[in-house]
Structure formats: C-alpha cells, structure tokens
Design an enzyme around this catalytic site. Sequence first.
Site, mmCIF file in Angstrom:
data_model
loop_
_atom_site.group_PDB
_atom_site.id
_atom_site.type_symbol
_atom_site.label_atom_id
_atom_site.label_comp_id
_atom_site.label_asym_id
_atom_site.label_seq_id
_atom_site.Cartn_x
_atom_site.Cartn_y
_atom_site.Cartn_z
ATOM 1 N N HIS A 118 40.181 51.074 33.059
ATOM 2 C CA HIS A 118 39.215 50.063 33.537
ATOM 3 C C HIS A 118 38.979 50.302 35.040
ATOM 4 O O HIS A 118 39.364 49.491 35.884
ATOM 5 C CB HIS A 118 39.789 48.665 33.286
ATOM 6 N N GLN A 148 37.374 47.587 37.544
ATOM 7 C CA GLN A 148 38.236 46.492 37.983
ATOM 8 C C GLN A 148 39.072 46.925 39.187
ATOM 9 O O GLN A 148 39.333 46.144 40.100
ATOM 10 C CB GLN A 148 39.152 46.048 36.840
ATOM 11 N N ARG A 158 33.933 42.091 41.752
ATOM 12 C CA ARG A 158 33.329 42.976 40.733
ATOM 13 C C ARG A 158 31.846 43.173 41.059
ATOM 14 O O ARG A 158 31.307 44.273 40.918
ATOM 15 C CB ARG A 158 33.479 42.355 39.337
ATOM 16 N N ARG A 196 31.144 49.735 27.735
ATOM 17 C CA ARG A 196 32.449 49.136 27.421
ATOM 18 C C ARG A 196 32.718 49.463 25.957
ATOM 19 O O ARG A 196 31.983 49.003 25.070
ATOM 20 C CB ARG A 196 32.440 47.632 27.662
HETATM 21 N N1 NVA Z 1 43.515 44.679 29.243
HETATM 22 C C1 NVA Z 1 42.447 43.737 28.961
HETATM 23 C C2 NVA Z 1 41.513 43.678 30.120
HETATM 24 C C3 NVA Z 1 40.366 42.719 29.950
HETATM 25 C C4 NVA Z 1 39.409 42.739 31.110
HETATM 26 C C5 NVA Z 1 41.726 44.164 27.684
HETATM 27 O O1 NVA Z 1 41.500 45.369 27.513
HETATM 28 O O2 NVA Z 1 41.406 43.299 26.873
HETATM 29 N N1 CP Z 2 37.994 41.625 34.062
HETATM 30 C C1 CP Z 2 37.023 41.845 33.174
HETATM 31 O O1 CP Z 2 36.616 42.980 32.932
HETATM 32 O O2 CP Z 2 36.487 40.719 32.625
HETATM 33 P P1 CP Z 2 35.466 40.646 31.397
HETATM 34 O O3 CP Z 2 36.202 41.115 30.161
HETATM 35 O O4 CP Z 2 35.084 39.197 31.317
HETATM 36 O O5 CP Z 2 34.292 41.523 31.680
#
Ligand code: NVA
Ligand code: CP
Length: 304
Positions: A131, A134, A287, A104
């Site tokens: 992402h 997801q 997930r 990440r």
């Molecule tokens: N668009 C959000 C998704 C979090 C899971 C972010 O990047 O913070």
């Molecule tokens: N939806 C998602 O990726 O959640 P987190 O940021 O908690 O991992």
Amino acid sequence: MQPRHLLTLLDLCPAELDWVLERAILLKKWHQEHLIHDSLKNRVLGMIFEKASTRTRVSFESGMAQLGGHALFLSHRDTQLGRGEPIIDSAKVISSMVDIVMIRSYSHATVTTFAHHSKVPVINALTDDYHPCQLLADMQTFREHRGTIAGKTVTWIGDGNNMCNSYINAARQFDFHLNIACPVGYEPNFELVSNNADRVNLISDPATAISGSHLLVTDVWTSMGKEEEQLQRTKAFANYQVTPELMDLADNEAIFMHCLPAHRGEEISHDMLDDHRSVVFDEAENRLHSQKALIEFLLLKPDP
Ligand code: NVA
Ligand code: CP
C-alpha cells in the site's frame, strides 16, 4: 517513452520520494490558502476498485478535481473487469483513453500486469501485498510533526500485511530502523525482511519492540479478503493491542499512526485514537496532498 509507475515505494528513488513529500507539503499549504492550482487541467484519472475504500477514493477523486482534472470511478461491479475481461485487454483500452490510472486489487500481479501493458502511469492504491500511497501520507505526516525520519526507529505492531511490507520498503527508502512485533505465522514477506536485514528486526514482544521508538504504527488484524480468518486472527493477535500504556514505553516524543479504518477494542484500545500522541486524522488527510503531489510527479515529470 515508457511511463513511470508507483507499484511499490521502490519505483521512485529517495530523491524523487523526497520531492513528492516536499511538494505535498506545499500543495497542502496552497489548498489551505484556497489558492487555485490547476496543473492537471483536462487530465483524467481512471480509478479501478476491486475492493472497498473510503479514503483512497475520496482523496484521489477530490485531488484530481482540485488540480483541474477529472476522476472516473470504475468499480468491478459495473465494468467488464468484473465479468472477466482480461487485465491485458483492459489495460490497453483504458490507458488509451485516460492520462493516469490507479488500481486497488487483491492480487499484486493485477497491477503489475496492468502497468506492463499500460500506455500511461499506474498507481498501486493497495493490493494484498503493498500500500505505497499510504506510506507517502505517513512519511509526510511524520515530517510535518517531527522532521526527518532518517535515523529514527519505527515500530510496527500487528499483522505482517500489505502495510507492514510497505513499511519495510519505506525503511529502506527513507533510511529508518524498523522493529516489527507480530505473532508467529503472521510475519511479513520473508524475502523483504531478509533483503533488509540491516534495518529490519522481528521482535515478538510488543513492549520490547516499542522501547525507544519514535513512531508506533498498527493496522487491522483482518485485512480485506481475509474475513474468513477473523476468529482465529482475533485469538492470535490478542496480545498485540496498541494502548496509551504501551505508547508510554516509546520515546517521549513518539507519535502514533494507523492507516484507518480502525477497529476500537481490537488492534487499538477504545481511547487510542484520541490520545494526544495520535496523528491518525492528519495522516488520513495527507492522503489527499501526497497523492496530488504523486500525480504531478508522474504526469508532469519535474526534475527532483
Ligand atoms: N491492511 C488493510 C489496509 C486497509 C487500508 C487491508 O488491506 O484491508
Ligand atoms: N487507508 C485506506 O486506504 O483507507 P480506505 O480503505 O478507506 O481507502
């Protein structure tokens, strides 16, 4: 042989994605029946986090434990990555010691560079641009609740962010139509939109965009890394809140998703997550199941 990766949804073909979803549904059933399935005994997943996470960390770590393997949490705060060790060196070292890596990061180039120098499969667990994990959970959730998404209409309301870009890739890979309602200046990746012009429509008015849709999706107005823009974003997105009344304009069978974490009173009204059309907590749970299926796909290479 070069390892396979999941850096965007385009890294797997539609038949392979279909295999992952069907496998996820089966793994979920086995998990609910308390059946022991240790297909990844002695395998290790390295989990590199530059950004915060709840769902991603818990699902990957639990998933590896349930499959008989192990997961290592590698935070930027406590590793040499956070002190500037080059990605290329880190990729060579980490991938010589673990069987699979998830990352990440802020920059999407971090995951592509890591993958290029990795001896093992790499999974994008969220970048500023995409992402894909997801989307596996979202597509599994739609399939469980409503069957195939092919030929259906999905509406994205809000920021043209990493999730929105991934929905554009999903529209192509899973064969659905995507309406995107976002304020001017917050559109998704221009090249992605134009490459998928046959199935993606930008419509500025949320009510128009949602009419007849089978799935409505939104996400936070301020993604991780954009915190200093929060005030201006709150103003720009004021007319883009998802409410049960907005959902009423969609198809009678429409469902609502949000990747979470959610901000009640911003991108959703206070009652939206509790609405009977909301499947967000099934989506969050998936997930776990979809990523277990993905790791099996990448490590055990079944023929779809
Ligand atoms: N668009 C959000 C998704 C979090 C899971 C972010 O990047 O913070
Ligand atoms: N939806 C998602 O990726 O959640 P987190 O940021 O908690 O991992």
